[in-house]
Design an enzyme around this catalytic site. Structure first.
Site, PDB file in Angstrom:
ATOM      1  CB  ILE A   1      -0.925   0.022   1.227  1.00  0.00           C
ATOM      2  CG1 ILE A   1      -1.818  -1.224   1.266  1.00  0.00           C
ATOM      3  CG2 ILE A   1      -1.782   1.285   1.244  1.00  0.00           C
ATOM      4  CD1 ILE A   1      -2.798  -1.329   0.123  1.00  0.00           C
ATOM      5  CB  SER A   2       1.047   4.265   0.498  1.00  0.00           C
ATOM      6  OG  SER A   2       1.510   5.590   0.403  1.00  0.00           O
ATOM      7  CG  MET A   3       7.384   4.361  -0.286  1.00  0.00           C
ATOM      8  SD  MET A   3       8.465   5.196   0.895  1.00  0.00           S
ATOM      9  CE  MET A   3       8.912   3.821   1.946  1.00  0.00           C
TER      10      MET A   3
END
Length: 294
Positions: free
Chosen positions: A231-233
């Site tokens: 998720i995300s980075m």
């Protein structure tokens, strides 16, 4: 959408929306989020911490009372919201690791989540995943208590998101759809960063490998059907499948997933360095907001 709060501070509004997005899986209540936001002085990081902590403290206390009265569902729901509110309180302290509020809010977030986890059926099980000379914190979600091997989703967050927050980001959604789910914090992520001084490392396959090794020891896991979601980075960190794989990976700065979680390399270089977190005095409040990447 129109900013309902903080019209002159996009980061405060973004982090408010982040809490609102967790309403679907019990991580927030709209009224509690709005009333907290209305008390916060726009652009004041101290005010952000104070008001989110006040809301979290109140909700956690209500959950404690509910549990003592035998109201397990109300207690579980309250602990979930309190966990997320403490997480939000801590967000703008990421650049101030020596500030005692930093660990306090994180530790309260984890404690509230674990109180909620124990009240689920099946319970969400805290796990310690062997990693080099230490362990990584995580949680195992099971569809049921049958012990039937099932497809399993391994999840991790990015820069500032926690393993606990993944409950609202897809872990419970996966369970509802028949997946067992293993979430964890890797080096550089909140748990290992707060209490083990583990930092991020570029060879993330050497993080994923021991996590998958651990998953494959669990009787509930179908070893031929393990998927990875960053998720995300985490979508940058999560490795692509080996070149010989027939999987169809999806990778972006927001998410990355593969139908095979076994990375192409499993070499084990020396552990990432562990610098002291408190090497300088706590700086004064700055008007320049920190990064909001998760």
């Amino acid at each position: 959408m129109k900013q309902l709060l903080f019209p002159n501070n996009i980061q405060f509004w973004y982090e408010t929306l982040r809490s609102m997005s967790h309403i679907a899986y019990g991580g927030a209540d709209f009224g509690e989020v709005v009333s907290t936001g209305e008390r916060i002085v726009e652009g004041d990081y101290g005010s952000w911490y104070t008001e989110w902590t006040a809301t979290a403290d109140r909700v956690a206390a209500e959950a404690d009372k509910a549990l003592k009265a035998g109201h397990r569902i109300s207690a579980r729901d309250g602990y979930l919201r309190a966990s997320n509110y403490y997480r939000s309180a801590e967000f703008f302290l990421h650049g101030r690791p020596c500030d005692p509020r930093h660990d306090h809010a994180y530790d309260r977030s984890v404690a509230c989540f674990r109180s909620a986890a124990a009240l689920f059926t099946p319970r969400i099980e805290p796990v310690a995943i062997p990693y080099e000379d230490t362990t990584l914190p995580g949680y195992l979600y099971r569809v049921d208590d049958s012990g039937t091997p099932r497809p399993t989703l391994v999840m991790h967050n990015g820069f500032d998101g926690t393993a606990e927050e993944l409950h609202f980001f897809g872990a419970m959604a996966g369970v509802e759809r028949g997946y067992n789910v293993l979430v964890f914090d890797g080096p550089g992520m909140p748990g290992p960063r707060h209490h083990q001084d583990l930092v991020f490392r570029p060879d993330w396959e050497n993080v994923i490998t021991p996590v998958v090794d651990f998953a494959e020891t669990l009787p509930d896991v179908d070893n031929n059907r393990i998927a990875l979601l960053g998720i995300s980075m985490g979508g940058i960190l999560a490795p692509a499948p080996p070149p010989s794989s027939t999987a169809s990976p999806h990778s972006s700065p927001s998410t990355a997933s593969t139908t095979s979680a076994r990375p192409p390399s499993a070499t084990s270089p020396a552990a990432a360095s562990r610098p002291s977190r408190c090497c300088a005095p706590t700086p004064p409040r700055s008007s320049t907001p920190p990064s909001s990447g998760s």
